[in-house]
Design an enzyme around this catalytic site. Structure first.
Site, mmCIF file in Angstrom:
data_model
loop_
_atom_site.group_PDB
_atom_site.id
_atom_site.type_symbol
_atom_site.label_atom_id
_atom_site.label_comp_id
_atom_site.label_asym_id
_atom_site.label_seq_id
_atom_site.Cartn_x
_atom_site.Cartn_y
_atom_site.Cartn_z
ATOM 1 N N THR A 69 0.788 -1.254 -0.141
ATOM 2 C CA THR A 69 -0.058 -0.118 -0.130
ATOM 3 C C THR A 69 0.750 1.141 0.242
ATOM 4 O O THR A 69 1.718 1.382 0.618
ATOM 5 C CB THR A 69 -0.849 -0.129 1.175
ATOM 6 O OG1 THR A 69 -1.492 1.219 1.327
ATOM 7 C CG2 THR A 69 -0.280 -0.287 2.634
ATOM 8 N N GLU A 98 -5.030 -3.238 4.000
ATOM 9 C CA GLU A 98 -4.685 -3.859 5.383
ATOM 10 C C GLU A 98 -5.869 -4.422 6.054
ATOM 11 O O GLU A 98 -5.670 -5.234 7.239
ATOM 12 C CB GLU A 98 -4.113 -2.828 6.374
ATOM 13 C CG GLU A 98 -2.902 -2.173 6.118
ATOM 14 C CD GLU A 98 -2.975 -0.971 5.223
ATOM 15 O OE1 GLU A 98 -3.919 -0.789 4.423
ATOM 16 O OE2 GLU A 98 -1.908 0.056 5.018
ATOM 17 N N TRP A 132 -12.742 19.192 15.960
ATOM 18 C CA TRP A 132 -12.396 18.765 14.551
ATOM 19 C C TRP A 132 -13.346 19.126 13.465
ATOM 20 O O TRP A 132 -14.489 19.134 13.635
ATOM 21 C CB TRP A 132 -12.175 17.045 14.631
ATOM 22 C CG TRP A 132 -11.259 16.857 15.489
ATOM 23 C CD1 TRP A 132 -10.368 17.310 16.202
ATOM 24 C CD2 TRP A 132 -10.638 15.108 15.155
ATOM 25 N NE1 TRP A 132 -9.412 16.316 16.892
ATOM 26 C CE2 TRP A 132 -9.707 15.341 16.212
ATOM 27 C CE3 TRP A 132 -11.114 14.089 14.646
ATOM 28 C CZ2 TRP A 132 -9.003 13.891 16.564
ATOM 29 C CZ3 TRP A 132 -10.362 12.987 14.705
ATOM 30 C CH2 TRP A 132 -9.529 12.873 15.755
ATOM 31 N N LYS A 135 -7.970 21.075 13.058
ATOM 32 C CA LYS A 135 -8.314 20.923 14.504
ATOM 33 C C LYS A 135 -8.268 22.344 14.809
ATOM 34 O O LYS A 135 -7.135 23.161 14.959
ATOM 35 C CB LYS A 135 -7.072 20.148 15.335
ATOM 36 C CG LYS A 135 -7.327 18.836 14.864
ATOM 37 C CD LYS A 135 -6.468 17.928 15.709
ATOM 38 C CE LYS A 135 -6.298 16.575 15.095
ATOM 39 N NZ LYS A 135 -5.353 15.696 15.428
#
Lengths: 545, 545
Positions: free
Chosen positions: A191, A336, A449, A444
């Site tokens: 990846t 993954e 957020w 942030k």
């Protein structure tokens, strides 16, 4: 006390053996990638029974080439029957199948092949030129061209160039798949992030078989022997989302589209082979819909398709359903994760809800497949509520989730046993997850957020905007504040203030970017991902107007 | 080289944990078995989230009772929510759930409970009298009545009689499911043949979880979070065909019918709880169809049902489909197989075939679930062809198939790694299996096999025949020849010669029985199985007319 049940390790060879014995007459149909044949749309077709025999010949041929258990065997190949045979021949005999993305830069490919220590490289005809360029930088002891003698190049700079069909013809079909520890490595896939070297996910036989069970379930891809499945997602990309394994395990017909993934080719193959289910990234479906729309066509057999790889725009989901009665399964996963984590199917509780309410759920990335658990956490690692509003780093767990990367032994990948996905998400009370950002892209502001993806999606819904990226810029009081970088559509105009005003009432006031800048184009990686890191560097010292 | 994927043992506790986290709001609805409440049709309903909390309280309560890992915990209970909690509380904490069939003779029950060494027995209110009779012959240290204080009997002869709800209320809901070897024994179920002592199949956590994946697949039971599932098959019978586990694993609503399995009760519960899928033996469905037919009713939510346990008459399959548009999945399995082996779903190749052709396939017991392999062998153990005609002993293999029986260590159960099912079957080229006989009932004439079941089915299609059994009688030249034993329908007449003439042209000439005898009734076991061994003894010296 142990149970008294039979001990059979979960092995990849069991899937092709099962397909042979219980669905031996079911077909694998492949678009051919071989020169003139490819142009005529010629197709190769055979059965699981025949594929199994050839996979066994391949296993014997690999042994003849000196491949031992756990050796890596590389592939640079499209979705086709010979690639399918490699999936089973290589892993089945105990070696490790290393599928490589041919769309990467040549430097990346040779880095990956060398890092994996690929002993032999199998490749399609269309990659002869590429492999000739790569070979001086590789350490392979043989190069096998996946074709027959008739299509072998008259001359080539490749050392020890072999012909796949000649190899197979010389090998015996008598082979008993070895039985070994189900935790043995079976296959690998690298990846590539936007920074650093690619990292290799190393799958096991156990993880692969368990993932197939999960993928086939009705709330996941719902695969059965009544399906004809066309993976448009490449077999070099996270095991074609399990389909190259799952189809034989359920006895589904497999339709492999080769290298022609334009709307017309995909459509014609779907129709001629009565494909019921397909899988791919959003861009493929855009091309397909354009072709179908533009020519007043219909899907006569396709009833559902899974879309993943990146978030699927609601417009695609709706077009498939409203115009063609095709259900879109919006899915999420990662290399993954083998790769499936969540799939967007409705639950019984959604029955009878107004269609718009149902769609709000379908636009999310779905709920977890049994075998996968997930959670969202804040900066301190504390678990956040599943209220559909709070968003945090998405962590996952399960027997088909990575615990570490190949040859990076010292590295700690998991956090308390959970794999941090690098995605930021919300989860609602019914377990539906929605990606709101990449962790490294989230903004942030004052300890809270802001989702860069939400702002980009909103910006792109403005008729004058072709593409938009929302990035963080440093701010003395709030730490970070959003900056919007916009590419206008050709011939369209929009001002900074018009853009900002467009957000009014649509998102929280403190989410509205502090500034907008217009550029001619945005930077992308080789695989088409937006390079926000580059943008952040570019606008490092930006001072809002 | 091992793969780099996370190690999570496959544990039964993971299914209830998954249901809690990802389908926490989905319901379990149970018909109550408690006295007056049961008569009013009162139902208990709660969610997987609440069930999980109570399963954890139960685990703590078991520890309080001195139950240690691998201790056996017996149950005599109907399908209800407390039995569901035992499935997870007992196995989840590492002990072994031993579900006992209350319909066995009391002597058999006490033999089984003692052989299993059950430390505690949990039982429903309806079994108080039975357990009082059994207790003097048992070695349980406690008896737990699955009810609340209000329904506890005023007095009982049972030593150390405890109340389930009181136990749970006193136990903490704080409990972390232990993580251990997935091959640990999780549960057991005794199977009683027509001869010898019952034998205990001992399941493991691994076999149970893998079986759930197999059972949920689209070509098996096709279970999803859109389903409301009612297992009429008892939870004391081979894990209710996996449904008590599979429903939480897929987030399906679970509807548990308690003790009232008559047509009216089953129908009303199905309708009120919008059941989409049910499971049971043929006799249950006969009762249901009678009720629905007789009252001009319809199924408003049921779309499919799995029928197994014994061969399902085609008439039931057709009535469900033709009159009610309910698909019948004809399945086959055994207690020793967890229990699912094959399920009768069509493949893509059957699309477009005339309905009668499709039905010929659906009347068979289906094709194998991925995870199960099967073969048919002759007397010498040689594998027979899959031509739909050759029939032989059916052997099976797979990670949820028994390798041996509890406390019968010296015994060789497997043949070359395969479990001999005791069934005789054909398998057609598409992998569809059809049971033709029990191995011990097959008739071997001149070295060739004759299916006793085929002859019985044919005999029973005669309007004057109520029941028929075909058994072998010794023959000097052919070793064995078929003898047909017939019970006539009340008020109907048929002669020996008429019966024999009826077979003409319907089966091979040499299959036609040598003789027919008429009797008033045939011998059956406690669970309703025909006792052919007894018949063979009875007609040992029979000389054909």
């Amino acid at each position: 006390m142990l149970g008294l049940m039979q001990q059979h390790p979960l092995l990849i060879s069991s899937m092709i053996t099962f397909a042979d014995r219980h669905h031996g007459g079911t077909e694998i149909v492949s678009a051919t990638v071989e020169g003139a044949l490819a142009k005529t749309g010629a197709k190769h077709r055979y059965t699981y029974r025949e594929a199994h025999i050839r996979a066994k010949r391949l296993a014997n041929a690999l042994i003849g080439l000196g491949i031992a258990p756990s050796d890596r065997v590389g592939t640079l190949a499209w979705n086709g029957y010979r690639h399918f045979e490699l999936y089973f021949g290589v892993s089945g005999m105990g070696a490790i199948l290393h599928t490589i993305n041919p769309r990467l830069f040549p430097d990346q490919i040779s880095w990956i092949a060398n890092h994996a220590e690929d002993k032999v490289l199998f490749f399609d005809l269309s990659f002869v030129g590429l492999v000739e360029k790569l070979a001086p930088h590789l350490n392979c002891k043989a190069y096998v061209l996946m074709t027959d003698e008739a299509h072998m190049p008259a001359q080539s700079s490749l050392p020890n160039l072999l012909c796949y069909e000649t190899l197979l013809a010389a090998a015996s079909p008598d082979y008993a798949w070895p039985v070994f520890d189900e935790n043995t490595a079976s296959s690998m896939c690298y990846t590539s992030g936007t920074t650093g070297n690619p990292k290799g996910a190393l799958y096991s036989h156990r993880s692969t078989v368990l993932h197939v069970y999960g993928a086939a379930m009705p709330d996941a891809l719902c695969l059965s022997s009544r399906d004809a499945v066309m993976p448009v997602v490449p077999m070099f990309h996270a095991n074609a989302w399990s389909l190259a394994y799952a189809c034989p395990a359920v006895g589904a017909k497999l339709v492999l589209p080769g290298m022609s993934l334009d709307g017309k080719s995909v459509y014609e193959l779907m129709e001629s082979e009565k494909v019921t289910f397909s899988a791919g990234v959003p861009t493929v479906w855009l091309g397909l819909l354009q072709h179908v729309d533009g020519n007043g066509l219909r899907f006569s057999s396709l009833n559902r398709t899974v879309i993943g790889g990146s978030a699927c725009p609601p417009a695609i989901i709706n077009r498939f359903k409203d115009q063609y009665n095709v259900d879109v399964l919006h899915a999420w996963g990662m290399t993954e994760m083998s790769p499936l984590g969540t799939v967007g199917t409705l639950k019984a509780k959604h029955d009878g809800l107004p269609i718009e309410k149902q769609r709000e759920t379908l636009y999310k990335q779905g709920h977890a497949i049994f075998g996968v658990d997930m959670k969202i956490v804040d900066d301190t690692g504390a678990e956040l509520p599943w209220d559909g509003k709070a968003f945090g780093d998405l962590h996952v767990q399960g027997p088909w989730v990575t615990s570490g990367y190949y040859k990076r032994d010292g590295e700690t990948v998991l956090i308390d046993g959970w794999f941090p996905t690098g995605d930021v998400a919300t989860i609602d009370p019914d377990g539906y997850m929605q990606i709101t950002d990449r962790s490294k892209d989230v903004i942030k502001s004052g300890g809270e957020w802001i989702s860069s993806i939400d702002i980009e999606n909103l910006a792109m819904s403005h008729p004058a905007v072709a593409e938009a990226a929302c990035i963080a810029m440093a701010h003395p009081k709030w730490d970070e504040r959003p900056l919007l970088v916009v590419v206008k559509k050709a011939g369209q105009e929009i001002s900074r203030d018009e853009m900002l005003a467009f957000f009014g009432g649509k998102i929280a006031k403190w989410w509205i970017p502090d500034d907008v800048v217009f550029v001619n184009e945005l930077p992308h990686t080789a695989t088409g991902k937006l390079q926000k890191l580059k943008l952040r560097e570019q606008f490092k010292g930006h001072v809002p107007a």
